[in-house]
Structures are given as structure tokens and as C-alpha cells.
Design a protein around this motif. Structure first.
Motif, PDB file in Angstrom:
ATOM      1  N   PHE A  16       0.799  -1.220   0.000  1.00 56.94           N
ATOM      2  CA  PHE A  16       0.000   0.000   0.000  1.00 56.94           C
ATOM      3  C   PHE A  16       0.832   1.272   0.000  1.00 56.94           C
ATOM      4  O   PHE A  16       0.344   2.325  -0.388  1.00 56.94           O
ATOM      5  N   ASP A  17       2.071   1.207   0.441  1.00 54.98           N
ATOM      6  CA  ASP A  17       2.918   2.399   0.440  1.00 54.98           C
ATOM      7  C   ASP A  17       4.376   1.976   0.504  1.00 54.98           C
ATOM      8  O   ASP A  17       4.702   0.912   1.053  1.00 54.98           O
ATOM      9  N   ILE A  18       5.262   2.825  -0.056  1.00 60.31           N
ATOM     10  CA  ILE A  18       6.709   2.601  -0.031  1.00 60.31           C
ATOM     11  C   ILE A  18       7.370   3.945   0.247  1.00 60.31           C
ATOM     12  O   ILE A  18       7.015   4.948  -0.359  1.00 60.31           O
ATOM     13  N   VAL A  19       8.326   3.961   1.181  1.00 65.02           N
ATOM     14  CA  VAL A  19       9.120   5.170   1.437  1.00 65.02           C
ATOM     15  C   VAL A  19      10.589   4.785   1.582  1.00 65.02           C
ATOM     16  O   VAL A  19      10.914   3.644   1.884  1.00 65.02           O
ATOM     17  N   ARG A  20      11.459   5.784   1.388  1.00 65.76           N
ATOM     18  CA  ARG A  20      12.898   5.575   1.544  1.00 65.76           C
ATOM     19  C   ARG A  20      13.433   6.550   2.588  1.00 65.76           C
ATOM     20  O   ARG A  20      13.131   7.745   2.546  1.00 65.76           O
ATOM     21  N   GLN A  21      14.232   6.009   3.500  1.00 70.53           N
ATOM     22  CA  GLN A  21      14.928   6.883   4.443  1.00 70.53           C
ATOM     23  C   GLN A  21      16.126   7.506   3.743  1.00 70.53           C
ATOM     24  O   GLN A  21      16.824   6.848   2.972  1.00 70.53           O
ATOM     25  N   ARG A  22      16.365   8.776   3.999  1.00 69.98           N
ATOM     26  CA  ARG A  22      17.420   9.510   3.326  1.00 69.98           C
ATOM     27  C   ARG A  22      18.822   9.082   3.771  1.00 69.98           C
ATOM     28  O   ARG A  22      19.723   8.960   2.946  1.00 69.98           O
ATOM     29  N   THR A  23      19.017   8.898   5.075  1.00 66.87           N
ATOM     30  CA  THR A  23      20.365   8.638   5.575  1.00 66.87           C
ATOM     31  C   THR A  23      20.878   7.242   5.243  1.00 66.87           C
ATOM     32  O   THR A  23      22.047   7.082   4.925  1.00 66.87           O
ATOM     33  N   THR A  24      20.027   6.245   5.312  1.00 66.72           N
ATOM     34  CA  THR A  24      20.460   4.866   5.090  1.00 66.72           C
ATOM     35  C   THR A  24      20.074   4.329   3.717  1.00 66.72           C
ATOM     36  O   THR A  24      20.643   3.338   3.269  1.00 66.72           O
ATOM     37  N   GLY A  25      19.101   4.951   3.073  1.00 66.82           N
ATOM     38  CA  GLY A  25      18.594   4.428   1.816  1.00 66.82           C
ATOM     39  C   GLY A  25      17.657   3.241   1.995  1.00 66.82           C
ATOM     40  O   GLY A  25      17.202   2.645   1.032  1.00 66.82           O
ATOM     41  N   ARG A  26      17.365   2.903   3.244  1.00 68.20           N
ATOM     42  CA  ARG A  26      16.472   1.778   3.525  1.00 68.20           C
ATOM     43  C   ARG A  26      15.093   2.039   2.943  1.00 68.20           C
ATOM     44  O   ARG A  26      14.535   3.122   3.093  1.00 68.20           O
ATOM     45  N   LEU A  27      14.525   1.037   2.268  1.00 68.10           N
ATOM     46  CA  LEU A  27      13.169   1.101   1.737  1.00 68.10           C
ATOM     47  C   LEU A  27      12.223   0.386   2.692  1.00 68.10           C
ATOM     48  O   LEU A  27      12.512  -0.722   3.141  1.00 68.10           O
ATOM     49  N   TRP A  28      11.084   1.034   2.977  1.00 62.75           N
ATOM     50  CA  TRP A  28      10.060   0.475   3.853  1.00 62.75           C
ATOM     51  C   TRP A  28       8.808   0.203   3.028  1.00 62.75           C
ATOM     52  O   TRP A  28       8.444   1.011   2.175  1.00 62.75           O
ATOM     53  N   PHE A  29       8.135  -0.912   3.318  1.00 64.79           N
ATOM     54  CA  PHE A  29       6.955  -1.338   2.580  1.00 64.79           C
ATOM     55  C   PHE A  29       5.796  -1.579   3.545  1.00 64.79           C
ATOM     56  O   PHE A  29       5.901  -2.420   4.449  1.00 64.79           O
ATOM     57  N   ALA A  30       4.707  -0.858   3.338  1.00 62.33           N
ATOM     58  CA  ALA A  30       3.482  -1.076   4.113  1.00 62.33           C
ATOM     59  C   ALA A  30       2.644  -2.087   3.337  1.00 62.33           C
ATOM     60  O   ALA A  30       2.283  -1.844   2.189  1.00 62.33           O
ATOM     61  N   THR A  31       2.334  -3.216   3.972  1.00 61.58           N
ATOM     62  CA  THR A  31       1.574  -4.266   3.299  1.00 61.58           C
ATOM     63  C   THR A  31       0.407  -4.709   4.176  1.00 61.58           C
ATOM     64  O   THR A  31       0.323  -4.350   5.351  1.00 61.58           O
ATOM     65  N   TYR A  51      11.103  -4.198   5.287  1.00 61.37           N
ATOM     66  CA  TYR A  51      12.123  -3.281   4.791  1.00 61.37           C
ATOM     67  C   TYR A  51      13.190  -4.060   4.050  1.00 61.37           C
ATOM     68  O   TYR A  51      13.329  -5.273   4.185  1.00 61.37           O
ATOM     69  N   THR A  52      13.936  -3.326   3.239  1.00 64.41           N
ATOM     70  CA  THR A  52      15.112  -3.870   2.581  1.00 64.41           C
ATOM     71  C   THR A  52      16.184  -2.786   2.601  1.00 64.41           C
ATOM     72  O   THR A  52      15.878  -1.600   2.467  1.00 64.41           O
ATOM     73  N   ASP A  53      17.400  -3.197   2.823  1.00 63.52           N
ATOM     74  CA  ASP A  53      18.511  -2.257   2.855  1.00 63.52           C
ATOM     75  C   ASP A  53      19.153  -2.159   1.477  1.00 63.52           C
ATOM     76  O   ASP A  53      19.066  -3.081   0.660  1.00 63.52           O
ATOM     77  N   LYS A  54      19.825  -1.041   1.243  1.00 64.01           N
ATOM     78  CA  LYS A  54      20.499  -0.801  -0.028  1.00 64.01           C
ATOM     79  C   LYS A  54      21.484  -1.946  -0.293  1.00 64.01           C
ATOM     80  O   LYS A  54      22.276  -2.306   0.570  1.00 64.01           O
ATOM     81  N   GLY A  55      21.403  -2.526  -1.485  1.00 64.13           N
ATOM     82  CA  GLY A  55      22.304  -3.610  -1.859  1.00 64.13           C
ATOM     83  C   GLY A  55      21.883  -4.976  -1.346  1.00 64.13           C
ATOM     84  O   GLY A  55      22.518  -5.982  -1.656  1.00 64.13           O
ATOM     85  N   ASP A  56      20.818  -5.025  -0.557  1.00 71.95           N
ATOM     86  CA  ASP A  56      20.318  -6.293  -0.005  1.00 71.95           C
ATOM     87  C   ASP A  56      19.229  -6.820  -0.938  1.00 71.95           C
ATOM     88  O   ASP A  56      18.387  -6.063  -1.397  1.00 71.95           O
ATOM     89  N   ASN A  57      19.246  -8.085  -1.202  1.00 68.00           N
ATOM     90  CA  ASN A  57      18.252  -8.671  -2.092  1.00 68.00           C
ATOM     91  C   ASN A  57      17.152  -9.399  -1.332  1.00 68.00           C
ATOM     92  O   ASN A  57      16.515 -10.287  -1.888  1.00 68.00           O
ATOM     93  N   SER A  58      16.950  -9.074  -0.069  1.00 71.63           N
ATOM     94  CA  SER A  58      15.889  -9.725   0.699  1.00 71.63           C
ATOM     95  C   SER A  58      15.061  -8.708   1.450  1.00 71.63           C
ATOM     96  O   SER A  58      15.502  -7.616   1.753  1.00 71.63           O
ATOM     97  N   PHE A  59      13.841  -9.136   1.756  1.00 71.47           N
ATOM     98  CA  PHE A  59      12.936  -8.336   2.560  1.00 71.47           C
ATOM     99  C   PHE A  59      12.963  -8.861   3.983  1.00 71.47           C
ATOM    100  O   PHE A  59      13.025 -10.066   4.205  1.00 71.47           O
TER     101      PHE A  59
END
Length: 183
Positions: free
Chosen positions: A5-20, A26-34
Motif C-alpha cells: 500500500f505504500d513505499i518510502v525511503r529513508q534519506r540517511t540509510t537508503g532503507r526502503l520500507w513497505f506497508a503491506t 524493509y530492505t537495505d540498499k544492496g540487499d536482495n531480501s525483505f
């Protein structure tokens, strides 16, 4: 869950968050897993909307369980104003240029949190807005807020002391906006 339902990125870490529908991931930059967040509510229940504030904290609006804030520095998770909200279904989150966090609910209108604390207050300046479904909240370049809802489009002036409602009488095709509808 593949119902995101929503996706955001934190500026400092680049971490992506997923509302489901099945929790917050979440997934971290360069990480291929949730990864699921290790929190009783956030790892299991419908996370509806997300917002990253100016301090890079992640705010999570739940479908039935209110609001949570994840501190960017410590990772601490805090429930925000759950007892102050009449309804736990959060549909929109937004931070204005003064630092105030605005909260939209599914059937109970608009709330806000002052930047100096975590106390949730109800926005009561307009009677119709108090009973509306809030679909989205955004700001413009003049510091005004625009709120789309089930009862039309609202303009809250920069000082938040005047509310203007636009409806079918002003030329809108309908008073009912879709969730997350904003530009």
C-alpha cells in the motif's frame, strides 16, 4: 504479502520500507531480501501508509491499530497517541513546513502532532471535515495544506486558522476522492 500500500525511503540509510496487508517490511540498499520488523503489531497487521519525517524517522499508519514511529537513530518503536485517536484506521500522514505531523483517519477526520511532543490533537475548525474520510494530505509552496476527503477538497491556510471547502458546487466532478489521491 504482495499487497503493498505504500513505499518510502529513508534519506540517511537508503532503507526502503513497505506497508503491506501482512505487516511492515524493509530492505537495505544492496540487499536482495525483505525483512520483517521485529514488533508484535508491525510484523503482523495491515500497515496502510508510511511517512519519513524531516529527522528521517519512519511513521507507520495502521489499518486498525493507530500510528507507530520508528526512531531513525535508535530504532526504537513508539506508539503515537493511540488513546487520543477515536479511530485506529490511519489513511494519511504528512509533515508540514512547521514540523507538525498531520494525520488522516478513515471516518474521524484530521488530527495533528506538534513537533515539540507526541501528543495527538484533533483538528476541529471545520465540522464537516471532522467527520470525513481523509484520503490524502499535501502541502503547497505557500505553506498551505490540501486535504482530499470523502466530502470534497479542503484548503487549510498557512496559519491553519481558515478552512476552505471545494465541492461539486465549485466544479469538482464528485466530492468523494480516492485514497492517496494527491498531486
Amino acid at each position: 504479502s504482495d499487497a503493498i500500500f505504500d513505499i518510502v525511503r529513508q534519506r540517511t540509510t537508503g532503507r526502503l520500507w513497505f506497508a503491506t496487508t501482512q505487516g511492515l517490511f524493509y530492505t537495505d540498499k544492496g540487499d536482495n531480501s525483505f525483512h520483517v520488523i521485529n514488533h508484535d503489531m508491525l510484523k503482523l497487521y495491515f500497515s496502510y501508509c508510511l511517512f519519513v519525517d524531516r529527522d528521517d524517522n519512519v511513521w507507520v499508519g495502521m489499518r486498525s491499530y493507530g500510528i507507530y514511529r520508528i526512531d531513525a537513530r535508535t530504532g526504537e518503536i513508539t506508539s503515537v497517541g493511540t488513546k487520543m485517536l477515536r479511530e485506529g484506521y490511519i489513511t494519511a500522514l504528512y509533515q508540514d513546513d512547521t514540523g507538525k505531523i498531520w494525520i488522516g483517519t478513515n471516518t474521524d477526520g484530521l488530527y495533528f502532532v506538534e513537533p515539540s511532543g507526541m501528543t495527538v490533537r484533533r483538528f476541529t475548525l471545520d465540522a464537516m471535515l471532522k467527520q470525513s474520510t481523509i484520503c490524502s494530505i499535501i502541502g503547497d509552496h505557500s505553506g498551505n495544506l490540501w486535504v482530499s476527503s470523502s466530502s470534497g477538497l479542503y484548503l487549510l491556510n498557512r496559519s491553519r486558522t481558515e478552512v476552505t471547502r471545494y465541492s461539486v458546487e465549485n466544479g469538482l466532478p464528485t466530492n468523494q476522492f480516492n485514497y492517496s489521491s494527491a498531486i
